[in-house]
Scaffold this active site. Structure first.
Site, PDB file in Angstrom:
ATOM      1  CE  LYS A 169      -0.456   1.267  -4.020  1.00  0.00           C
ATOM      2  NZ  LYS A 169      -0.052  -0.118  -4.313  1.00  0.00           N
ATOM      3  CB  SER A 198      -0.909  -0.055   1.236  1.00  0.00           C
ATOM      4  OG  SER A 198      -1.756   1.061   1.270  1.00  0.00           O
ATOM      5  CB  SER A 199       1.036   4.330  -0.732  1.00  0.00           C
ATOM      6  OG  SER A 199       1.507   5.652  -0.565  1.00  0.00           O
ATOM      7  CE1 TYR A 254       0.360   4.218  -5.958  1.00  0.00           C
ATOM      8  CE2 TYR A 254       0.673   5.779  -4.167  1.00  0.00           C
ATOM      9  CZ  TYR A 254       1.003   4.590  -4.790  1.00  0.00           C
ATOM     10  OH  TYR A 254       1.971   3.779  -4.236  1.00  0.00           O
TER      11      TYR A 254
HETATM   12  N1  LIG Z   1       8.323   3.722  -5.130  1.00  0.00           N
HETATM   13  C1  LIG Z   1       7.648   4.292  -4.142  1.00  0.00           C
HETATM   14  O1  LIG Z   1       7.997   5.387  -3.650  1.00  0.00           O
HETATM   15  C2  LIG Z   1       6.444   3.615  -3.563  1.00  0.00           C
HETATM   16  C3  LIG Z   1       5.895   4.144  -2.381  1.00  0.00           C
HETATM   17  C4  LIG Z   1       4.777   3.533  -1.827  1.00  0.00           C
HETATM   18  C5  LIG Z   1       4.243   2.402  -2.435  1.00  0.00           C
HETATM   19  N2  LIG Z   1       4.793   1.924  -3.588  1.00  0.00           N
HETATM   20  C6  LIG Z   1       4.187   0.728  -4.176  1.00  0.00           C
HETATM   21  O2  LIG Z   1       5.172  -0.272  -4.319  1.00  0.00           O
HETATM   22  C7  LIG Z   1       4.813  -1.159  -5.389  1.00  0.00           C
HETATM   23  C8  LIG Z   1       5.996  -1.328  -6.320  1.00  0.00           C
HETATM   24  O3  LIG Z   1       6.272  -0.050  -6.879  1.00  0.00           O
HETATM   25  P1  LIG Z   1       7.689   0.345  -7.520  1.00  0.00           P
HETATM   26  O4  LIG Z   1       8.016   1.694  -6.996  1.00  0.00           O
HETATM   27  O5  LIG Z   1       8.659  -0.769  -7.396  1.00  0.00           O
HETATM   28  O6  LIG Z   1       7.216   0.548  -9.043  1.00  0.00           O
HETATM   29  P2  LIG Z   1       7.801   0.066 -10.463  1.00  0.00           P
HETATM   30  O7  LIG Z   1       9.297   0.031 -10.448  1.00  0.00           O
HETATM   31  O8  LIG Z   1       7.088   0.933 -11.434  1.00  0.00           O
HETATM   32  O9  LIG Z   1       7.288  -1.444 -10.566  1.00  0.00           O
HETATM   33  C9  LIG Z   1       5.924  -1.730 -10.735  1.00  0.00           C
HETATM   34  C10 LIG Z   1       5.794  -3.202 -11.055  1.00  0.00           C
HETATM   35  O10 LIG Z   1       4.385  -3.487 -11.235  1.00  0.00           O
HETATM   36  C11 LIG Z   1       4.257  -4.207 -12.461  1.00  0.00           C
HETATM   37  N3  LIG Z   1       2.934  -4.092 -13.050  1.00  0.00           N
HETATM   38  C12 LIG Z   1       2.310  -2.993 -13.547  1.00  0.00           C
HETATM   39  N4  LIG Z   1       1.116  -3.327 -14.061  1.00  0.00           N
HETATM   40  C13 LIG Z   1       0.973  -4.660 -13.873  1.00  0.00           C
HETATM   41  C14 LIG Z   1      -0.027  -5.611 -14.181  1.00  0.00           C
HETATM   42  N5  LIG Z   1      -1.151  -5.273 -14.830  1.00  0.00           N
HETATM   43  N6  LIG Z   1       0.157  -6.923 -13.830  1.00  0.00           N
HETATM   44  C15 LIG Z   1       1.289  -7.298 -13.208  1.00  0.00           C
HETATM   45  N7  LIG Z   1       2.303  -6.448 -12.904  1.00  0.00           N
HETATM   46  C16 LIG Z   1       2.126  -5.156 -13.238  1.00  0.00           C
HETATM   47  C17 LIG Z   1       5.345  -3.653 -13.368  1.00  0.00           C
HETATM   48  O11 LIG Z   1       5.565  -4.544 -14.442  1.00  0.00           O
HETATM   49  P3  LIG Z   1       6.133  -4.027 -15.888  1.00  0.00           P
HETATM   50  O12 LIG Z   1       7.631  -3.920 -15.727  1.00  0.00           O
HETATM   51  O13 LIG Z   1       5.703  -5.104 -16.823  1.00  0.00           O
HETATM   52  O14 LIG Z   1       5.482  -2.692 -16.163  1.00  0.00           O
HETATM   53  C18 LIG Z   1       6.496  -3.594 -12.364  1.00  0.00           C
HETATM   54  O15 LIG Z   1       7.079  -4.870 -12.223  1.00  0.00           O
HETATM   55  C19 LIG Z   1       3.576  -0.538  -6.040  1.00  0.00           C
HETATM   56  O16 LIG Z   1       2.413  -1.168  -5.536  1.00  0.00           O
HETATM   57  C20 LIG Z   1       3.631   0.911  -5.580  1.00  0.00           C
HETATM   58  O17 LIG Z   1       2.365   1.538  -5.573  1.00  0.00           O
HETATM   59  C21 LIG Z   1       5.879   2.494  -4.154  1.00  0.00           C
END
Ligand SMILES: NC(=O)c1ccc[n+]([C@@H]2O[C@H](COP(=O)([O-])OP(=O)(O)OC[C@H]3O[C@@H](n4cnc5c(N)ncnc54)[C@H](OP(=O)(O)O)[C@@H]3O)[C@@H](O)[C@H]2O)c1
Length: 242
Positions: free
Chosen positions: A169, A141-142, A165
């Site tokens: 979440k 989540s976030s 977003y």
């Molecule tokens: N980064 C932050 O600051 C942050 C903060 C709070 C929460 N989050 C959460 O952490 C999680 C991971 O985020 P991240 O920052 O690592 O983002 P990311 O690098 O953009 O990675 C997102 C991942 O989700 C996959 N994805 C997107 N659509 C999909 C689908 N339809 N089916 C299966 N996989 C799918 C992407 O696959 P592809 O490579 O094929 O696109 C990628 O592997 C997310 O839920 C995000 O909301 C992130």
């Protein structure tokens, strides 16, 4: 194929970013990791060095918006393993800053991946998780979804406005509480976590927080002992306000 006593974890969106760091952490903790990825080649690139260092990581095709993809994976895991121990719903997007999309389009696409996608995968995996001695679900989540923090002017992210977003979440958090309550008598631990504002493609690699730092709380909740919490919302500092 994993050893009989080795825990088995499935994580969505694991070919890059925070998900790939969680794969590495689980692999190094001795878990057999099913690395969910839309593009198998991208998953294989993450898995190869981990397997070379002695881990057991199997990339599996998974698009959480595609019912056929989820059904095919469920059938494969049933045939190959018969159960899983850990499900991490990590796949997610944030579209609020994407130009050229209406608010409705952003909301529909975000819900389809972050909420309905996670729900679809959870529902499909429940029968396999129920066969585990210690089933765990971690929903990524976030804290942007926290109503408690949203009204605190001293909160680091009080100026971040990402309504679609955050709403998605908040729905993930609501589902977490619902599943935790429904599954408590079956020994499940179901928790939502915030990994923290982290440098990934999703944030244009903006802050200096690393994916390994972000993975810590996910690993902690994935590997919870039987006396651990369920139905909570945590970051690496402890419980977060809803
Ligand atoms: N980064 C932050 O600051 C942050 C903060 C709070 C929460 N989050 C959460 O952490 C999680 C991971 O985020 P991240 O920052 O690592 O983002 P990311 O690098 O953009 O990675 C997102 C991942 O989700 C996959 N994805 C997107 N659509 C999909 C689908 N339809 N089916 C299966 N996989 C799918 C992407 O696959 P592809 O490579 O094929 O696109 C990628 O592997 C997310 O839920 C995000 O909301 C992130």
């Amino acid at each position: 194929m994993s050893d009989k006593d080795q825990k088995i974890a499935l994580i969505s969106g694991a070919n890059r970013g925070i998900g790939a760091a969680v794969v590495a952490g689980l692999s190094r903790a001795g878990v057999h990791v099913l690395l969910g990825c839309r593009d198998l080649k991208a998953g294989e690139e993450v898995a190869a060095p981990l397997c070379a260092e002695g881990g057991s990581v199997t990339p599996v095709q998974l698009d959480v918006t595609d019912a056929l993809s989820v059904a095919a994976l469920t059938e494969k895991l049933e045939a190959d393993y018969g159960h899983i121990d850990i499900l991490i719903n990590n796949a997610g997007v944030g579209l609020d800053y994407v130009p050229g999309m209406s608010a409705v389009e952003k909301m529909e696409q975000t819900l389809a991946i972050n909420v309905v996608g996670g729900l679809r995968l959870t529902e499909a995996m429940l029968p396999l998780l129920e066969k585990s001695a210690a089933p765990r679900i971690v929903n990524v989540s976030s804290e942007l979804a926290s109503f408690g923090l949203r009204h605190d002017p001293s909160w680091d992210h009080h100026d971040k406005i990402m309504p679609t977003y955050a709403a998605s979440k908040a729905a993930v958090n609501a589902l977490t509480v619902g599943y935790a309550k429904a599954l408590v008598d079956k020994g499940f631990k179901v928790n939502a976590i915030c990994p923290g504002y982290t440098a990934t493609a999703a944030t244009n690699f903006m802050p200096d927080r690393t994916v390994d730092q972000a993975a810590v709380v996910i690993l902690q909740m994935a590997l919870l002992e039987d006396d651990g919490p369920t139905g909570g919302f945590f970051n690496d500092q402890g419980a977060l306000p809803w």
